[in-house]
Design a protein around this motif. Sequence first.
Motif, PDB file in Angstrom:
ATOM      1  N   PHE A   1     -12.692   0.118  -4.504  1.00  0.00           N
ATOM      2  CA  PHE A   1     -11.733  -0.168  -3.251  1.00  0.00           C
ATOM      3  C   PHE A   1     -11.178  -1.527  -3.274  1.00  0.00           C
ATOM      4  O   PHE A   1     -11.905  -2.972  -3.790  1.00  0.00           O
ATOM      5  CB  PHE A   1     -12.768  -0.161  -1.559  1.00  0.00           C
ATOM      6  N   SER A   2     -10.008  -2.194  -2.428  1.00  0.00           N
ATOM      7  CA  SER A   2      -9.543  -2.750  -3.014  1.00  0.00           C
ATOM      8  C   SER A   2      -8.981  -3.604  -1.423  1.00  0.00           C
ATOM      9  O   SER A   2      -8.268  -2.847  -0.641  1.00  0.00           O
ATOM     10  CB  SER A   2      -8.052  -2.475  -4.171  1.00  0.00           C
ATOM     11  N   GLY A   3      -9.453  -4.939  -1.724  1.00  0.00           N
ATOM     12  CA  GLY A   3      -9.173  -5.736  -0.286  1.00  0.00           C
ATOM     13  C   GLY A   3      -9.748  -6.012   0.616  1.00  0.00           C
ATOM     14  O   GLY A   3     -11.451  -6.256  -0.711  1.00  0.00           O
ATOM     15  N   VAL A   4      -9.917  -6.761   1.664  1.00  0.00           N
ATOM     16  CA  VAL A   4      -9.170  -6.519   3.185  1.00  0.00           C
ATOM     17  C   VAL A   4      -8.039  -7.627   2.515  1.00  0.00           C
ATOM     18  O   VAL A   4      -7.968  -8.618   2.287  1.00  0.00           O
ATOM     19  CB  VAL A   4      -9.475  -6.178   4.129  1.00  0.00           C
ATOM     20  N   ASN A   5      -6.958  -6.899   2.552  1.00  0.00           N
ATOM     21  CA  ASN A   5      -5.711  -7.732   1.991  1.00  0.00           C
ATOM     22  C   ASN A   5      -5.732  -8.275   3.775  1.00  0.00           C
ATOM     23  O   ASN A   5      -5.291  -8.309   4.475  1.00  0.00           O
ATOM     24  CB  ASN A   5      -4.083  -7.853   1.714  1.00  0.00           C
ATOM     25  N   ALA A   6      -4.708 -10.197   3.129  1.00  0.00           N
ATOM     26  CA  ALA A   6      -4.401 -10.468   4.616  1.00  0.00           C
ATOM     27  C   ALA A   6      -3.262 -10.348   4.439  1.00  0.00           C
ATOM     28  O   ALA A   6      -2.090 -11.166   4.421  1.00  0.00           O
ATOM     29  CB  ALA A   6      -4.601 -12.327   4.330  1.00  0.00           C
ATOM     30  N   GLY A   7      -2.831  -9.841   5.372  1.00  0.00           N
ATOM     31  CA  GLY A   7      -1.303  -8.827   5.740  1.00  0.00           C
ATOM     32  C   GLY A   7      -1.493  -7.514   5.575  1.00  0.00           C
ATOM     33  O   GLY A   7      -1.800  -6.961   4.780  1.00  0.00           O
ATOM     34  N   ALA A   8       0.100  -7.152   5.553  1.00  0.00           N
ATOM     35  CA  ALA A   8       0.503  -5.429   5.572  1.00  0.00           C
ATOM     36  C   ALA A   8       0.766  -4.830   4.620  1.00  0.00           C
ATOM     37  O   ALA A   8       1.288  -6.255   3.969  1.00  0.00           O
ATOM     38  CB  ALA A   8       1.158  -4.683   6.574  1.00  0.00           C
ATOM     39  N   ASN A   9       0.850  -3.890   3.422  1.00  0.00           N
ATOM     40  CA  ASN A   9       1.275  -3.362   3.150  1.00  0.00           C
ATOM     41  C   ASN A   9       1.603  -1.927   3.146  1.00  0.00           C
ATOM     42  O   ASN A   9       1.561  -1.325   2.949  1.00  0.00           O
ATOM     43  CB  ASN A   9      -0.200  -3.391   1.741  1.00  0.00           C
ATOM     44  N   LEU A  10       3.029  -2.006   3.547  1.00  0.00           N
ATOM     45  CA  LEU A  10       3.877  -1.039   4.037  1.00  0.00           C
ATOM     46  C   LEU A  10       5.535  -1.009   3.426  1.00  0.00           C
ATOM     47  O   LEU A  10       5.971  -2.335   3.299  1.00  0.00           O
ATOM     48  CB  LEU A  10       3.944  -1.545   6.137  1.00  0.00           C
ATOM     49  N   GLY A  11       5.033   0.295   3.234  1.00  0.00           N
ATOM     50  CA  GLY A  11       6.798   0.541   2.627  1.00  0.00           C
ATOM     51  C   GLY A  11       7.012   0.054   1.537  1.00  0.00           C
ATOM     52  O   GLY A  11       6.005   0.499   0.597  1.00  0.00           O
ATOM     53  N   ASP A  12       7.963  -0.262   1.441  1.00  0.00           N
ATOM     54  CA  ASP A  12       7.939  -0.554  -0.094  1.00  0.00           C
ATOM     55  C   ASP A  12       7.235  -2.275  -1.057  1.00  0.00           C
ATOM     56  O   ASP A  12       6.926  -2.281  -1.567  1.00  0.00           O
ATOM     57  CB  ASP A  12       9.495  -1.662   0.052  1.00  0.00           C
ATOM     58  N   ASP A  13       6.505  -2.637   0.127  1.00  0.00           N
ATOM     59  CA  ASP A  13       5.680  -3.496  -0.521  1.00  0.00           C
ATOM     60  C   ASP A  13       4.658  -3.035  -1.047  1.00  0.00           C
ATOM     61  O   ASP A  13       4.114  -3.821  -2.346  1.00  0.00           O
ATOM     62  CB  ASP A  13       4.436  -3.487   1.112  1.00  0.00           C
ATOM     63  N   VAL A  14       4.397  -2.184  -1.205  1.00  0.00           N
ATOM     64  CA  VAL A  14       3.182  -1.064  -2.609  1.00  0.00           C
ATOM     65  C   VAL A  14       3.944  -1.166  -3.650  1.00  0.00           C
ATOM     66  O   VAL A  14       2.853  -1.615  -4.990  1.00  0.00           O
ATOM     67  CB  VAL A  14       2.838   0.392  -1.574  1.00  0.00           C
ATOM     68  N   LEU A  15       5.255  -1.519  -3.525  1.00  0.00           N
ATOM     69  CA  LEU A  15       5.622  -2.133  -5.030  1.00  0.00           C
ATOM     70  C   LEU A  15       5.658  -3.090  -5.738  1.00  0.00           C
ATOM     71  O   LEU A  15       5.385  -3.138  -6.318  1.00  0.00           O
ATOM     72  CB  LEU A  15       7.946  -1.627  -5.162  1.00  0.00           C
ATOM     73  N   TYR A  16       4.842  -4.387  -5.009  1.00  0.00           N
ATOM     74  CA  TYR A  16       5.128  -5.510  -4.960  1.00  0.00           C
ATOM     75  C   TYR A  16       3.438  -5.917  -5.336  1.00  0.00           C
ATOM     76  O   TYR A  16       2.871  -7.066  -5.640  1.00  0.00           O
ATOM     77  CB  TYR A  16       5.616  -6.677  -4.526  1.00  0.00           C
TER      78      TYR A  16
END
Length: 251
Positions: A87-102
């Motif tokens: 499990f990775s996270g919980v991230n402080a902020g969204a990872n939506l759409g193109d965000d997954v590339l970075y």
Amino acid sequence: MHILISNDDGYQAPGILALAERLGTVARVTVIAPERDRSGASNSLTLEDPIRVTMVEPERYRVQGTPTDCVHLAITGLMDSEPDMVFSGVNAGANLGDDVLYSGTVAAAMEGRYLGLPAVAVSLAGGPGPVHYDTAARVALHLLERLQDHPLPSDTILNVNVPDLPWDELQGFRATRLGCRHRAEPVIKEHDPRGRPIYWIGAPGSEQDSGPGTDFHAVRNGFVSVTPLQVDLTRHSALPEVGGWLEGMAP
């Protein structure tokens, strides 16, 4: 069950602490995470320098490296036994759409999947300072229980985005596809105290493809977005076209 937890916000981030506490109620948990914020590190590995690891307390380690370093080290020799899931996270902020590339958060999950383990990336989709980390941690616990009863295909990575809301205000869960953003904002040019130019990466672009069925739309309407990802980036539908395009080319 033994679960490896990592992130890209650092081993002391509130999101990883909330996630470890929740999942620790039903499983053995080992936290192996960067010593500092490594947001945007994507899938980078440290290859030219040694990687130092420090045990902060039993089952909790900080790593002088990237999120991918953390998961790679953990699974290929740091841990005394291989975990059952990542499990990775919980991230402080969204990872939506193109965000997954970075995203380093998503990259940590991808590394777990690449090394043969089921993997889930969890992000809290809020403003500059998301609040409801325990909501996201409870979502992760529910997904873990669901995966134990109904496993998904072995090559699946789940990218989960949770609205920054109290648990009782969530509207439910939705399977989604990645949306996409407009082009990122221009870089911000400034000068350091000696007058030399410096640059800041501009803000992500606003939503572009964000209609029904996308991760953007689900989160905006109060739903937990669950997007299945895969490591294979091949555009299989384009193979015949590219094959024809290459015909007749000399070696």
